[in-house]
Scaffold this motif. Structure first.
Motif: not given
Length: 384
Positions: A356-363
């Motif tokens: 439920a917390h997956l995230n990452f930098n768009e670059h």
């Protein structure tokens, strides 16, 4: 708009509007509208997803795939682009995969307008990776019959590897994934007359015990396999003999022969239930995903592309034990799948896939497009 603005805008829109497998109608419309602005031709062989094509300057045709579906997970990230759909989230990074391919499409269109697109390209925006086998559905629908595809490339974000690192492996890189289900039917009776019934509770204990022994006694101990029991239940009331039982789980193997052994043993277990407990038992298998096989003849293409895109290449000694339906594309042509690190401890981007917390930098999506472009520009050089 610069490329960072491009990937941020599109990825966050997709993240806010996730859709489950085979229901990606708005996502498909969003991608189609974008392709329309570029005047790129595409087809929709299924109700969701699409396949686009750009002709290039050689006889080579290569394909790139992005998956577009989300998961039934309630997002817990406190960000302004949080999912607007309760209990649906892009918790596997498919919003990023889709955005990176959209950026690559944009770059390829510019090259085509300049007369400098090296090869013919098929862009696959595929539905139903998580459930439903969207890759296999596209193939069965004849989506690629008109294209002489020589190679298929794909990526997956990997939060357990730092940014700038990419995990590769020749041959199997993910396992097969096959679901199984046991259905038991007996005869109920009151507990006071329990001997008059045929208990699915007793029978289910037997099934659980025997399934649990398959890996121990019937599979090569030097191979990595999983025979997992995920959910089971039996019975209807506190004072009756259970008349129904159920077990479901998943099988993960790298070797098709190992999968066959597991299925054969489960069939024998089902047969034994009738003999031992006078309870009918049927086991069914859901057609799963085969192992994802990376063709060694494409390794030079992949390594060259990653290195020129300034990634650190990590060779994985053993495959992952999860499934991935990119595996079906090896039916079309040699294929290669890699895992791009997106871990950023400073920002707390450390949780795994399907969380439920997956995230990452768009670059990082720009760097994926860089890798795709390097594959495109060096493909004929390596193939000589």
């Amino acid at each position: 708009m610069n490329e960072l603005e491009f990937v941020t805008r599109h990825r966050r829109y997709l993240h806010q509007h996730p859709e489950l497998s085979l229901h990606e109608f708005e996502t498909t419309a969003y991608i189609a509208e974008y392709l329309d602005t570029l005047n790129i031709k595409y087809e929709r062989p299924l109700d969701t997803g699409l396949v686009a094509y750009l002709p290039g300057n050689s006889h080579h045709t290569i394909a790139y795939r992005a998956d577009i579906d989300a998961l039934p997970i309630f997002e817990e990230n406190e960000v302004d682009y949080r999912s607007e759909i309760d209990n649906v989230m892009h918790a596997c990074g498919h919003d990023g995969h889709t955005t990176a391919l959209m950026l690559f499409v944009h770059r390829c269109k510019i090259l085509a307008e300049q007369g400098a697109l090296p090869h013919n390209i098929v862009f696959i925006f595929q539905p139903a990776e998580e459930t439903g086998g969207g890759a296999n559905r596209l193939i069965r629908a004849g989506a690629f019959e008109k294209y002489p595809i020589e190679a298929v490339f794909g990526v997956h974000v990997m939060p357990f590897e730092d940014e700038g690192r990419v995990v590769i492996r020749d041959e199997e890189i993910t396992a097969s994934a096959t679901e199984y289900r046991f259905y038991l039917n007996g005869l109920s009776s009151h507990v006071a007359d329990k001997e008059q019934g045929h208990s699915c509770g007793e029978a289910l204990q037997h099934v659980l015990s025997q399934v649990g022994q398959i890996q121990q006694y019937h599979l090569n101990g030097l191979k990595r396999n999983i025979v997992h029991m995920g959910h089971f239940e039996a019975g209807e009331a506190i004072n009756t003999v259970p008349s129904h039982g159920y077990l479901e789980g998943t099988i993960r193997t790298y070797d098709v022969k190992d999968l066959q052994i597991v299925q054969q043993q489960m069939a024998k277990i089902a047969e034994s239930v009738k003999l031992l407990f006078n309870v009918s038992c049927e086991v069914k298998f859901e057609e799963g995903y085969p192992p994802t096989y990376n063709d060694p003849q494409l390794r030079k293409h992949v390594e060259n592309g990653l290195e020129k895109a300034e990634f650190e290449v990590i060779d994985k000694p053993t495959p992952y034990l999860f499934g991935e339906d990119f595996s079906f594309y090896s039916q079309l042509a040699p294929s290669y799948f890699v895992f791009v690190g997106v871990r950023d401890e400073a920002k707390g981007y450390v949780t795994g896939l399907h969380t439920a917390h997956l995230n990452f930098n768009e670059h990082m999506l720009i760097r994926i497009a860089d890798y795709y472009e390097q594959i495109l520009t060096t493909y004929s050089e390596v193939s000589k």
